[in-house]
Design a protein around this motif. Sequence first.
Motif, PDB file in Angstrom:
ATOM      1  N   TYR A   8     -53.759  -1.089 112.141  1.00  0.00           N
ATOM      2  CA  TYR A   8     -52.510  -0.839 112.740  1.00  0.00           C
ATOM      3  C   TYR A   8     -51.808   0.249 113.164  1.00  0.00           C
ATOM      4  O   TYR A   8     -52.102   1.482 112.465  1.00  0.00           O
ATOM      5  CB  TYR A   8     -51.483  -1.437 111.446  1.00  0.00           C
ATOM      6  N   PRO A   9     -51.317   0.579 114.361  1.00  0.00           N
ATOM      7  CA  PRO A   9     -50.347   1.595 114.608  1.00  0.00           C
ATOM      8  C   PRO A   9     -49.441   1.521 113.653  1.00  0.00           C
ATOM      9  O   PRO A   9     -48.802   0.616 113.263  1.00  0.00           O
ATOM     10  CB  PRO A   9     -49.945   1.333 115.959  1.00  0.00           C
ATOM     11  N   ARG A  48     -56.153   9.224 116.520  1.00  0.00           N
ATOM     12  CA  ARG A  48     -56.341  10.055 117.526  1.00  0.00           C
ATOM     13  C   ARG A  48     -55.246  10.426 118.536  1.00  0.00           C
ATOM     14  O   ARG A  48     -55.366  11.139 119.282  1.00  0.00           O
ATOM     15  CB  ARG A  48     -57.478   9.476 118.636  1.00  0.00           C
ATOM     16  N   ARG A  49     -54.313   9.373 118.382  1.00  0.00           N
ATOM     17  CA  ARG A  49     -53.291   9.457 119.194  1.00  0.00           C
ATOM     18  C   ARG A  49     -51.969   9.624 118.624  1.00  0.00           C
ATOM     19  O   ARG A  49     -51.594   8.803 117.712  1.00  0.00           O
ATOM     20  CB  ARG A  49     -52.901   8.468 120.451  1.00  0.00           C
ATOM     21  N   THR A  50     -51.085  10.511 118.986  1.00  0.00           N
ATOM     22  CA  THR A  50     -49.541  10.590 118.125  1.00  0.00           C
ATOM     23  C   THR A  50     -48.522  10.877 119.205  1.00  0.00           C
ATOM     24  O   THR A  50     -48.922  11.263 120.406  1.00  0.00           O
ATOM     25  CB  THR A  50     -49.665  11.797 117.126  1.00  0.00           C
ATOM     26  N   SER A  51     -47.264  10.559 118.657  1.00  0.00           N
ATOM     27  CA  SER A  51     -46.205  10.751 119.595  1.00  0.00           C
ATOM     28  C   SER A  51     -45.108  11.177 118.668  1.00  0.00           C
ATOM     29  O   SER A  51     -44.917  10.526 117.655  1.00  0.00           O
ATOM     30  CB  SER A  51     -45.992   9.604 120.554  1.00  0.00           C
ATOM     31  N   TYR A  52     -44.120  11.972 119.390  1.00  0.00           N
ATOM     32  CA  TYR A  52     -43.120  12.325 118.199  1.00  0.00           C
ATOM     33  C   TYR A  52     -41.809  12.232 119.088  1.00  0.00           C
ATOM     34  O   TYR A  52     -41.684  12.383 120.658  1.00  0.00           O
ATOM     35  CB  TYR A  52     -43.155  13.875 117.924  1.00  0.00           C
ATOM     36  N   ALA A  53     -40.609  11.789 118.591  1.00  0.00           N
ATOM     37  CA  ALA A  53     -39.359  12.230 119.140  1.00  0.00           C
ATOM     38  C   ALA A  53     -39.136  13.657 119.595  1.00  0.00           C
ATOM     39  O   ALA A  53     -39.747  14.619 118.956  1.00  0.00           O
ATOM     40  CB  ALA A  53     -38.255  11.871 118.177  1.00  0.00           C
ATOM     41  N   ASP A  54     -38.310  13.985 120.531  1.00  0.00           N
ATOM     42  CA  ASP A  54     -38.047  15.229 121.052  1.00  0.00           C
ATOM     43  C   ASP A  54     -37.471  16.170 119.671  1.00  0.00           C
ATOM     44  O   ASP A  54     -37.681  17.416 119.766  1.00  0.00           O
ATOM     45  CB  ASP A  54     -37.155  15.463 122.221  1.00  0.00           C
ATOM     46  N   SER A  55     -36.866  15.693 118.984  1.00  0.00           N
ATOM     47  CA  SER A  55     -35.881  16.150 118.051  1.00  0.00           C
ATOM     48  C   SER A  55     -36.730  16.638 116.980  1.00  0.00           C
ATOM     49  O   SER A  55     -36.194  17.614 116.148  1.00  0.00           O
ATOM     50  CB  SER A  55     -34.759  15.356 117.426  1.00  0.00           C
ATOM     51  N   VAL A  56     -37.886  16.213 116.775  1.00  0.00           N
ATOM     52  CA  VAL A  56     -38.671  16.415 115.681  1.00  0.00           C
ATOM     53  C   VAL A  56     -40.172  17.347 116.222  1.00  0.00           C
ATOM     54  O   VAL A  56     -40.962  17.860 115.494  1.00  0.00           O
ATOM     55  CB  VAL A  56     -39.172  15.502 114.786  1.00  0.00           C
ATOM     56  N   ILE A 111     -47.578  13.694 111.994  1.00  0.00           N
ATOM     57  CA  ILE A 111     -47.819  12.604 111.342  1.00  0.00           C
ATOM     58  C   ILE A 111     -49.260  12.498 111.013  1.00  0.00           C
ATOM     59  O   ILE A 111     -50.016  12.898 112.217  1.00  0.00           O
ATOM     60  CB  ILE A 111     -47.254  11.250 112.384  1.00  0.00           C
ATOM     61  N   SER A 112     -49.681  11.496 110.206  1.00  0.00           N
ATOM     62  CA  SER A 112     -51.350  11.694 110.148  1.00  0.00           C
ATOM     63  C   SER A 112     -51.488  10.450 109.178  1.00  0.00           C
ATOM     64  O   SER A 112     -50.632   9.905 108.683  1.00  0.00           O
ATOM     65  CB  SER A 112     -51.762  13.010 109.350  1.00  0.00           C
ATOM     66  N   ARG A 113     -52.691  10.041 109.088  1.00  0.00           N
ATOM     67  CA  ARG A 113     -52.915   8.796 108.449  1.00  0.00           C
ATOM     68  C   ARG A 113     -54.611   9.125 107.707  1.00  0.00           C
ATOM     69  O   ARG A 113     -55.410   9.644 108.071  1.00  0.00           O
ATOM     70  CB  ARG A 113     -53.118   7.541 109.032  1.00  0.00           C
TER      71      ARG A 113
END
Length: 124
Positions: free
Chosen positions: A32-33, A56-64, A70-72
């Motif tokens: 699951y993502p 392997r892929r992450t994405s963030y809101a500009d504000s943070v 984020i990790s898992r």
Amino acid sequence: QVQLVESGGGLVQAGGSLRLSCAASGGTFGSYPMGWFRQGTGKEREFVAVISWSGRRTSYADSVKGRFTISRDNAKNTVYLLMNSLKPEDTAVYYCAARSTQYYSIDKDMYDYWGQGTQVTVSS
């Protein structure tokens, strides 16, 4: 059915750090993502960060971006959100969410399972 339980919220001074955890049970966590979202008082729930099923892929809101990570750990069925340089505007209830497809999304409406949320309060 997937159950998600967040922990790690609390009260912190501006500039401080917190690490949120989200433990999953049921389903196949490793496929699951996972996303983190937040909702401030009187505000819409908003995207914070997302991580692909592999990590392997992450994405963030500009504000943070640049402050949160984020990790898992798929062996522990847990996703984390490390929050540094916290600001008062980061104050919100933080929710983790799981999407039961392999494709991640920053759209909260694309997520199938949600935790109960954990409160983060940043004092100035």
